[in-house]
Scaffold this motif. Sequence first.
Motif, PDB file in Angstrom:
ATOM      1  N   GLN A   4       0.858  -1.180   0.000  1.00  0.00           N
ATOM      2  CA  GLN A   4       0.000   0.000   0.000  1.00  0.00           C
ATOM      3  C   GLN A   4       0.899   1.236   0.000  1.00  0.00           C
ATOM      4  N   ALA A   5       0.912   1.952  -1.127  1.00  0.00           N
ATOM      5  CA  ALA A   5       1.737   3.155  -1.250  1.00  0.00           C
ATOM      6  C   ALA A   5       0.949   4.387  -0.825  1.00  0.00           C
ATOM      7  N   SER A   6       1.655   5.349  -0.252  1.00  0.00           N
ATOM      8  CA  SER A   6       1.033   6.603   0.168  1.00  0.00           C
ATOM      9  C   SER A   6       2.078   7.705   0.197  1.00  0.00           C
ATOM     10  N   GLY A   7       1.604   8.950   0.390  1.00  0.00           N
ATOM     11  CA  GLY A   7       2.522  10.064   0.555  1.00  0.00           C
ATOM     12  C   GLY A   7       2.651  10.976  -0.645  1.00  0.00           C
ATOM     13  N   GLY A   8       1.995  10.642  -1.742  1.00  0.00           N
ATOM     14  CA  GLY A   8       2.066  11.505  -2.907  1.00  0.00           C
ATOM     15  C   GLY A   8       1.309  12.800  -2.690  1.00  0.00           C
ATOM     16  N   GLY A   9       1.455  13.713  -3.646  1.00  0.00           N
ATOM     17  CA  GLY A   9       0.769  14.984  -3.543  1.00  0.00           C
ATOM     18  C   GLY A   9       1.279  15.975  -4.564  1.00  0.00           C
ATOM     19  N   LEU A  10       0.867  17.227  -4.368  1.00  0.00           N
ATOM     20  CA  LEU A  10       1.285  18.324  -5.243  1.00  0.00           C
ATOM     21  C   LEU A  10       2.350  19.144  -4.532  1.00  0.00           C
ATOM     22  N   VAL A  11       3.464  19.384  -5.206  1.00  0.00           N
ATOM     23  CA  VAL A  11       4.566  20.130  -4.619  1.00  0.00           C
ATOM     24  C   VAL A  11       5.198  21.018  -5.686  1.00  0.00           C
ATOM     25  N   GLN A  12       5.771  22.123  -5.262  1.00  0.00           N
ATOM     26  CA  GLN A  12       6.445  23.013  -6.198  1.00  0.00           C
ATOM     27  C   GLN A  12       7.826  22.485  -6.546  1.00  0.00           C
ATOM     28  N   ASP A 110      10.848  -8.217 -13.085  1.00  0.00           N
ATOM     29  CA  ASP A 110      11.592  -8.851 -11.999  1.00  0.00           C
ATOM     30  C   ASP A 110      10.784  -8.893 -10.706  1.00  0.00           C
ATOM     31  N   TYR A 111       9.695  -8.134 -10.652  1.00  0.00           N
ATOM     32  CA  TYR A 111       8.921  -7.975  -9.418  1.00  0.00           C
ATOM     33  C   TYR A 111       7.612  -8.758  -9.481  1.00  0.00           C
ATOM     34  N   ASP A 112       7.237  -9.310  -8.331  1.00  0.00           N
ATOM     35  CA  ASP A 112       6.063 -10.178  -8.248  1.00  0.00           C
ATOM     36  C   ASP A 112       4.829  -9.470  -7.686  1.00  0.00           C
ATOM     37  N   TYR A 113       5.031  -8.467  -6.876  1.00  0.00           N
ATOM     38  CA  TYR A 113       3.918  -7.799  -6.187  1.00  0.00           C
ATOM     39  C   TYR A 113       4.041  -6.297  -6.369  1.00  0.00           C
ATOM     40  N   TRP A 114       2.876  -5.658  -6.521  1.00  0.00           N
ATOM     41  CA  TRP A 114       2.836  -4.214  -6.767  1.00  0.00           C
ATOM     42  C   TRP A 114       1.800  -3.539  -5.877  1.00  0.00           C
ATOM     43  N   GLY A 115       2.131  -2.332  -5.455  1.00  0.00           N
ATOM     44  CA  GLY A 115       1.161  -1.491  -4.778  1.00  0.00           C
ATOM     45  C   GLY A 115       0.274  -0.796  -5.790  1.00  0.00           C
ATOM     46  N   GLN A 116      -0.690  -0.034  -5.300  1.00  0.00           N
ATOM     47  CA  GLN A 116      -1.696   0.569  -6.163  1.00  0.00           C
ATOM     48  C   GLN A 116      -1.235   1.874  -6.794  1.00  0.00           C
ATOM     49  N   GLY A 117      -0.139   2.445  -6.313  1.00  0.00           N
ATOM     50  CA  GLY A 117       0.364   3.693  -6.875  1.00  0.00           C
ATOM     51  C   GLY A 117      -0.106   4.911  -6.114  1.00  0.00           C
ATOM     52  N   THR A 118       0.742   5.927  -6.114  1.00  0.00           N
ATOM     53  CA  THR A 118       0.409   7.205  -5.507  1.00  0.00           C
ATOM     54  C   THR A 118       0.882   8.319  -6.435  1.00  0.00           C
ATOM     55  N   GLN A 119       0.036   9.318  -6.641  1.00  0.00           N
ATOM     56  CA  GLN A 119       0.313  10.375  -7.618  1.00  0.00           C
ATOM     57  C   GLN A 119       1.245  11.429  -7.031  1.00  0.00           C
ATOM     58  N   VAL A 120       2.282  11.756  -7.780  1.00  0.00           N
ATOM     59  CA  VAL A 120       3.184  12.854  -7.444  1.00  0.00           C
ATOM     60  C   VAL A 120       3.122  13.868  -8.576  1.00  0.00           C
ATOM     61  N   THR A 121       2.810  15.110  -8.227  1.00  0.00           N
ATOM     62  CA  THR A 121       2.728  16.179  -9.222  1.00  0.00           C
ATOM     63  C   THR A 121       3.638  17.320  -8.784  1.00  0.00           C
ATOM     64  N   VAL A 122       4.555  17.697  -9.658  1.00  0.00           N
ATOM     65  CA  VAL A 122       5.502  18.763  -9.357  1.00  0.00           C
ATOM     66  C   VAL A 122       5.218  19.928 -10.301  1.00  0.00           C
ATOM     67  N   SER A 123       4.879  21.064  -9.734  1.00  0.00           N
ATOM     68  CA  SER A 123       4.570  22.240 -10.540  1.00  0.00           C
ATOM     69  C   SER A 123       5.820  23.095 -10.728  1.00  0.00           C
ATOM     70  N   SER A 124       5.891  23.753 -11.861  1.00  0.00           N
ATOM     71  CA  SER A 124       7.071  24.592 -12.153  1.00  0.00           C
ATOM     72  C   SER A 124       6.896  26.004 -11.648  1.00  0.00           C
TER      73      SER A 124
END
Length: 124
Positions: A4-12, A110-124
């Motif tokens: 379970q991945a977490s911690g993504g978000g919008l950052v400058q 090479d990997y057998d198991y995956w998390g669902q993903g977390t979105q990371v957005t970096v604004s300029s």
Amino acid sequence: VQLQASGGGLVQSGGSLRLSCAASGRSFHTYVMGWFRQAPGKEREFVATISWRGDRAYYSDSVKGRFTISRDNDKTMLYLQMDNLKPEDTAIYYCAAASRGVAPKWEPNDYDYWGQGTQVTVSS
């Protein structure tokens, strides 16, 4: 194992984020762990991988020196500290576990198991 991945978000641009990946199961300490990312319209690409014990880490050239992968086997947690973020780091980030072999593991297959993903957005 479930991830379970977490911690993504919008950052400058220039900012930091810390991604976490919580793993279930008793065998976490035997898995090579990795982070991958996928931007819109692009293939999933390798970001970083870490050995069972956490004593060896490997990075893609695009993130080397800015990202740090780590793990806590007692807590069955995987982390990705991302500093000096750039707009080109924008993607969905996935954590993954490989049940066989040793680090490094560079390819998604090479990997057998995956998390669902977390979105990371970096604004300029």
